[in-house]
Design an enzyme around this catalytic site. Structure first.
Site, mmCIF file in Angstrom:
data_model
loop_
_atom_site.group_PDB
_atom_site.id
_atom_site.type_symbol
_atom_site.label_atom_id
_atom_site.label_comp_id
_atom_site.label_asym_id
_atom_site.label_seq_id
_atom_site.Cartn_x
_atom_site.Cartn_y
_atom_site.Cartn_z
ATOM 1 N N HIS A 38 -8.695 8.598 3.562
ATOM 2 C CA HIS A 38 -9.128 9.394 2.399
ATOM 3 C C HIS A 38 -10.323 8.747 1.728
ATOM 4 O O HIS A 38 -10.190 8.188 0.641
ATOM 5 C CB HIS A 38 -7.966 9.507 1.414
ATOM 6 C CG HIS A 38 -8.079 10.644 0.458
ATOM 7 N ND1 HIS A 38 -8.685 10.536 -0.772
ATOM 8 C CD2 HIS A 38 -7.639 11.924 0.540
ATOM 9 C CE1 HIS A 38 -8.608 11.690 -1.401
ATOM 10 N NE2 HIS A 38 -7.977 12.542 -0.628
ATOM 11 N N GLY A 47 -6.360 12.733 -5.507
ATOM 12 C CA GLY A 47 -6.041 13.392 -6.771
ATOM 13 C C GLY A 47 -4.566 13.343 -7.100
ATOM 14 O O GLY A 47 -4.177 13.183 -8.260
ATOM 15 N N GLU A 52 -0.120 11.202 -10.419
ATOM 16 C CA GLU A 52 1.028 10.289 -10.507
ATOM 17 C C GLU A 52 0.786 9.196 -11.536
ATOM 18 O O GLU A 52 1.704 8.811 -12.272
ATOM 19 C CB GLU A 52 1.332 9.686 -9.142
ATOM 20 C CG GLU A 52 2.485 8.696 -9.137
ATOM 21 C CD GLU A 52 3.851 9.291 -9.475
ATOM 22 O OE1 GLU A 52 4.756 8.504 -9.837
ATOM 23 O OE2 GLU A 52 4.031 10.519 -9.393
#
Length: 156
Positions: A38, A47, A52
């Site tokens: 990523h 994201g 979170e």
């Protein structure tokens, strides 16, 4: 921040029980397997992990308001917006405030900033229940100590 263990908060900077606000800090690690996928050559914080981090920040605020008698669990995410990239090595300032409480639920507004600039924000809803077992309560007590949870907040 230990992404692989979902420990997304390094320390509590400010917790104001009277105003129902909290500010925490976390440094995105320079290396993580998350960034291998990523994205290769352009690593950015997912994201969902920004959401979170806002949820965990809000959770610590709710734990303080409930004096560690109930455990908040994320129930809904509304209006989550990613407003810019977060990259390895950046220091996050995550803020949350309670906007509604009642009937076993609480709602917060949360923001992630880097260098004072907004990178993400969301409206979050939590259910809360008595701690389901002593192991979880013990784990949360240990995490509270790790991130510098101000115990005096529980005496207000």
């Amino acid at each position: 921040m230990q992404i692989e263990y979902f420990k997304l908060i390094d320390r509590i900077l400010d917790l104001n029980v009277a105003e129902k606000t909290i500010i925490v800090e976390a440094t995105v690690p320079l290396q993580s397997t998350i960034f291998e996928g990523h994205f290769p050559g352009h690593p950015i914080m997912p994201g969902v992990l920004l959401i979170e981090s806002m949820a965990q920040t809000s959770g610590w605020l709710l734990l303080a308001l409930m004096k560690f008698e109930r455990m908040p669990f994320l129930a809904a995410v509304k209006e989550a917006k990613m407003r810019g990239f977060v990259t390895p090595g950046e220091v996050l300032s995550v803020e949350a405030s309670v906007i509604h409480e009642g009937s076993g639920y609480a709602m917060t507004e949360a923001r992630v900033k880097v260098g004072g600039k907004l990178r993400s924000n969301a409206s979050l809803t939590f259910s809360h229940v008595p701690f389901p077992n002593p192991e979880l309560r013990g784990h949360m007590d240990a995490e509270a100590q790790r991130i510098g949870f101000p115990q005096q907040a529980l005496q207000l």
